[in-house]
Design a protein around this motif. Structure first.
Motif, PDB file in Angstrom:
ATOM      1  N   TYR A 199       2.337  17.508  20.097  1.00  0.00           N
ATOM      2  CA  TYR A 199       3.690  17.076  20.417  1.00  0.00           C
ATOM      3  C   TYR A 199       4.432  18.157  21.189  1.00  0.00           C
ATOM      4  CZ  TYR A 199       2.527  13.764  16.741  1.00  0.00           C
ATOM      5  OH  TYR A 199       1.890  12.806  15.997  1.00  0.00           O
ATOM      6  N   GLY A 200       5.272  17.721  22.131  1.00  0.00           N
ATOM      7  CA  GLY A 200       6.142  18.647  22.822  1.00  0.00           C
ATOM      8  C   GLY A 200       7.219  19.175  21.888  1.00  0.00           C
ATOM      9  N   ALA A 201       7.846  20.294  22.273  1.00  0.00           N
ATOM     10  CA  ALA A 201       8.839  20.940  21.410  1.00  0.00           C
ATOM     11  C   ALA A 201      10.025  20.012  21.133  1.00  0.00           C
ATOM     12  CB  ALA A 201       9.313  22.237  22.053  1.00  0.00           C
ATOM     13  N   GLN A 202      10.512  19.304  22.145  1.00  0.00           N
ATOM     14  CA  GLN A 202      11.652  18.409  21.942  1.00  0.00           C
ATOM     15  C   GLN A 202      11.272  17.226  21.051  1.00  0.00           C
ATOM     16  OE1 GLN A 202      12.827  17.517  26.026  1.00  0.00           O
ATOM     17  NE2 GLN A 202      14.612  18.846  25.786  1.00  0.00           N
ATOM     18  N   ALA A 203      10.071  16.713  21.243  1.00  0.00           N
ATOM     19  CA  ALA A 203       9.617  15.592  20.422  1.00  0.00           C
ATOM     20  C   ALA A 203       9.528  15.997  18.954  1.00  0.00           C
ATOM     21  CB  ALA A 203       8.262  15.095  20.918  1.00  0.00           C
ATOM     22  N   ARG A 204       9.004  17.178  18.720  1.00  0.00           N
ATOM     23  CA  ARG A 204       8.868  17.621  17.336  1.00  0.00           C
ATOM     24  C   ARG A 204      10.231  17.897  16.708  1.00  0.00           C
ATOM     25  NH1 ARG A 204       5.026  22.369  14.770  1.00  0.00           N
ATOM     26  NH2 ARG A 204       5.893  22.225  12.674  1.00  0.00           N
ATOM     27  N   ALA A 205      11.157  18.488  17.487  1.00  0.00           N
ATOM     28  CA  ALA A 205      12.489  18.763  16.956  1.00  0.00           C
ATOM     29  C   ALA A 205      13.204  17.469  16.576  1.00  0.00           C
ATOM     30  CB  ALA A 205      13.301  19.547  17.979  1.00  0.00           C
ATOM     31  N   ARG A 206      13.084  16.430  17.426  1.00  0.00           N
ATOM     32  CA  ARG A 206      13.748  15.168  17.109  1.00  0.00           C
ATOM     33  C   ARG A 206      13.115  14.521  15.878  1.00  0.00           C
ATOM     34  NH1 ARG A 206      17.003  12.045  20.083  1.00  0.00           N
ATOM     35  NH2 ARG A 206      17.716  14.135  20.673  1.00  0.00           N
ATOM     36  N   ALA A 207      11.794  14.574  15.781  1.00  0.00           N
ATOM     37  CA  ALA A 207      11.124  14.005  14.612  1.00  0.00           C
ATOM     38  C   ALA A 207      11.565  14.709  13.337  1.00  0.00           C
ATOM     39  CB  ALA A 207       9.611  14.098  14.776  1.00  0.00           C
ATOM     40  N   ASP A 208      11.685  16.024  13.387  1.00  0.00           N
ATOM     41  CA  ASP A 208      12.173  16.768  12.223  1.00  0.00           C
ATOM     42  C   ASP A 208      13.582  16.328  11.861  1.00  0.00           C
ATOM     43  OD1 ASP A 208       9.805  18.156  12.127  1.00  0.00           O
ATOM     44  OD2 ASP A 208      10.585  19.951  13.115  1.00  0.00           O
ATOM     45  N   GLY A 209      14.420  16.119  12.887  1.00  0.00           N
ATOM     46  CA  GLY A 209      15.811  15.765  12.649  1.00  0.00           C
ATOM     47  C   GLY A 209      15.991  14.393  12.029  1.00  0.00           C
ATOM     48  N   VAL A 210      15.117  13.442  12.379  1.00  0.00           N
ATOM     49  CA  VAL A 210      15.251  12.074  11.850  1.00  0.00           C
ATOM     50  C   VAL A 210      14.280  11.785  10.712  1.00  0.00           C
ATOM     51  CG1 VAL A 210      16.103  11.226  14.060  1.00  0.00           C
ATOM     52  CG2 VAL A 210      13.655  11.095  13.573  1.00  0.00           C
ATOM     53  N   GLY A 211      13.496  12.787  10.326  1.00  0.00           N
ATOM     54  CA  GLY A 211      12.573  12.614   9.200  1.00  0.00           C
ATOM     55  C   GLY A 211      11.361  11.771   9.506  1.00  0.00           C
ATOM     56  N   LEU A 212      10.877  11.838  10.764  1.00  0.00           N
ATOM     57  CA  LEU A 212       9.713  11.047  11.164  1.00  0.00           C
ATOM     58  C   LEU A 212       8.437  11.862  10.980  1.00  0.00           C
ATOM     59  CD1 LEU A 212       8.800   8.351  12.609  1.00  0.00           C
ATOM     60  CD2 LEU A 212       8.789   9.702  14.716  1.00  0.00           C
ATOM     61  N   PRO A 213       7.484  11.418  10.164  1.00  0.00           N
ATOM     62  CA  PRO A 213       6.235  12.172   9.969  1.00  0.00           C
ATOM     63  C   PRO A 213       5.387  12.195  11.236  1.00  0.00           C
ATOM     64  CG  PRO A 213       6.596  10.626   8.160  1.00  0.00           C
ATOM     65  CD  PRO A 213       7.570  10.261   9.245  1.00  0.00           C
ATOM     66  N   LEU A 214       4.889  13.375  11.568  1.00  0.00           N
ATOM     67  CA  LEU A 214       4.008  13.559  12.718  1.00  0.00           C
ATOM     68  C   LEU A 214       2.655  14.063  12.232  1.00  0.00           C
ATOM     69  CD1 LEU A 214       6.357  15.429  15.246  1.00  0.00           C
ATOM     70  CD2 LEU A 214       6.025  12.957  14.987  1.00  0.00           C
ATOM     71  N   PHE A 215       1.582  13.454  12.753  1.00  0.00           N
ATOM     72  CA  PHE A 215       0.224  13.878  12.427  1.00  0.00           C
ATOM     73  C   PHE A 215      -0.549  14.114  13.718  1.00  0.00           C
ATOM     74  CE2 PHE A 215       1.538  11.592   8.673  1.00  0.00           C
ATOM     75  CZ  PHE A 215       0.974  12.291   7.620  1.00  0.00           C
ATOM     76  N   VAL A 216      -1.426  15.098  13.684  1.00  0.00           N
ATOM     77  CA  VAL A 216      -2.376  15.341  14.769  1.00  0.00           C
ATOM     78  C   VAL A 216      -3.768  15.005  14.250  1.00  0.00           C
ATOM     79  CG1 VAL A 216      -3.531  17.119  16.130  1.00  0.00           C
ATOM     80  CG2 VAL A 216      -1.060  17.056  16.053  1.00  0.00           C
ATOM     81  N   MET A 217      -4.541  14.284  15.057  1.00  0.00           N
ATOM     82  CA  MET A 217      -5.909  13.938  14.681  1.00  0.00           C
ATOM     83  C   MET A 217      -6.892  14.668  15.584  1.00  0.00           C
ATOM     84  SD  MET A 217      -5.888   9.856  13.810  1.00  0.00           S
ATOM     85  CE  MET A 217      -5.482   9.344  15.474  1.00  0.00           C
ATOM     86  N   ASP A 218      -7.942  15.242  14.998  1.00  0.00           N
ATOM     87  CA  ASP A 218      -9.036  15.753  15.810  1.00  0.00           C
ATOM     88  C   ASP A 218     -10.091  14.655  15.917  1.00  0.00           C
ATOM     89  OD1 ASP A 218     -10.496  15.735  13.440  1.00  0.00           O
ATOM     90  OD2 ASP A 218     -10.307  17.887  13.122  1.00  0.00           O
ATOM     91  N   LEU A 219     -11.178  14.933  16.600  1.00  0.00           N
ATOM     92  CA  LEU A 219     -12.154  13.873  16.865  1.00  0.00           C
ATOM     93  C   LEU A 219     -13.023  13.530  15.659  1.00  0.00           C
ATOM     94  CD1 LEU A 219     -13.234  14.637  20.523  1.00  0.00           C
ATOM     95  CD2 LEU A 219     -11.481  13.093  19.662  1.00  0.00           C
ATOM     96  N   THR A 220     -12.857  14.277  14.561  1.00  0.00           N
ATOM     97  CA  THR A 220     -13.512  13.862  13.330  1.00  0.00           C
ATOM     98  C   THR A 220     -12.752  12.702  12.685  1.00  0.00           C
ATOM     99  OG1 THR A 220     -12.282  15.390  11.888  1.00  0.00           O
ATOM    100  CG2 THR A 220     -14.304  16.221  12.933  1.00  0.00           C
ATOM    101  N   GLY A 221     -11.528  12.445  13.172  1.00  0.00           N
ATOM    102  CA  GLY A 221     -10.724  11.373  12.608  1.00  0.00           C
ATOM    103  C   GLY A 221      -9.930  11.784  11.385  1.00  0.00           C
ATOM    104  N   ALA A 222      -9.748  13.079  11.186  1.00  0.00           N
ATOM    105  CA  ALA A 222      -9.017  13.573  10.019  1.00  0.00           C
ATOM    106  C   ALA A 222      -7.607  13.995  10.436  1.00  0.00           C
ATOM    107  CB  ALA A 222      -9.758  14.760   9.394  1.00  0.00           C
TER     108      ALA A 222
END
Length: 238
Positions: A199-222
């Motif tokens: 996620y970009g810095a602005q995207a992550r800051a907005r997600a933190d501000g509105v309480g939106l969970p963010l996940f990153v997936m690697d190619l193992t699918g975890a």
């Protein structure tokens, strides 16, 4: 398995990383051999060719393609962990114990769910399927794809949930996070975002501000949580 020290080049945070092991067709657990001492590389753009490495099974000598080991730092940086080339001999073991007796885990609270079994990602369709599997593991019911993908990018719906899965090679931008958040508000549901490239810095800051969970997936699918709302969701479940 032996861990290797990994330092994030962005925030200089140190990690102890162990490559995940998956069963070879012969049944033996197999993991990419990590390259001790090699610096981790920041992933800013994904290419499918670079996201796979050749790994040799030590039990049957079979060579196959495995997901490139990756680590998501709490600062939001996605790191690629170097792997020893398949034809390069393994280094000799150190003369004495070098690993610490205990490596703290990111979360120490007891987890009420069984271990998550990821699904390998090779295509964008696989990424959505892996996210659906993870949401089901978190406790969401009736996780399914909408018949028609909305302009806001909702890829999955469940009881009380809308989710988006970005399988592109670029970090998620602010607009995508805001669109998902608005979709969730309109549906009176929670929102969850999954990304392969972070996620970009602005995207992550907005997600933190509105309480939106963010996940990153690697190619193992975890999926790995990258902000506090995601950490809380993993701890409490749906």
């Amino acid at each position: 398995m032996t861990s290797v020290p990994v330092r994030c080049p962005v925030c200089n945070r140190d990690h102890a990383y162990v490559a995940p092991a998956y069963p070879c067709p012969c049944g033996a657990p197999t993991a990419p051999p990590l390259l001790p001492g090699a610096p981790a590389l920041q992933v800013t753009r994904r290419t499918w060719d670079e996201d796979w490495v050749t790994v040799r099974c030590t039990a049957c000598d079979r060579r196959d393609q495995w997901p490139q080991p990756e680590l998501c730092c709490p600062c939001g940086t996605l790191l690629r962990i170097p792997v020893r080339p398949v034809d390069e001999p393994a280094p000799p073991p150190p003369p004495g114990p070098v690993a610490p007796a205990h490596i703290p885990l990111p979360r120490t609270a007891a987890h009420p769910r069984p271990s998550f079994r990821p699904r390998t990602i090779r295509t964008g369709h696989d990424a959505v399927s892996a996210a659906a599997l993870y949401l089901t593991w978190l406790g969401y019911r009736e996780v399914a794809r909408p018949r028609v993908r909305t302009a806001g990018g909702v890829d999955l719906r469940a009881t009380g949930l809308v989710a988006q899965v970005d399988a592109t090679t670029r970090p998620v931008e602010l607009r995508a996070v805001e669109c998902l958040w608005l979709n969730a508000l309109g549906a009176s549901a929670a929102g969850v975002f999954f990304s392969l490239a972070g996620y970009g810095a602005q995207a992550r800051a907005r997600a933190d501000g509105v309480g939106l969970p963010l996940f990153v997936m690697d190619l193992t699918g975890a999926p790995q949580p990258v902000n506090s709302p995601a950490d809380e969701l993993v701890s409490t479940g749906a």
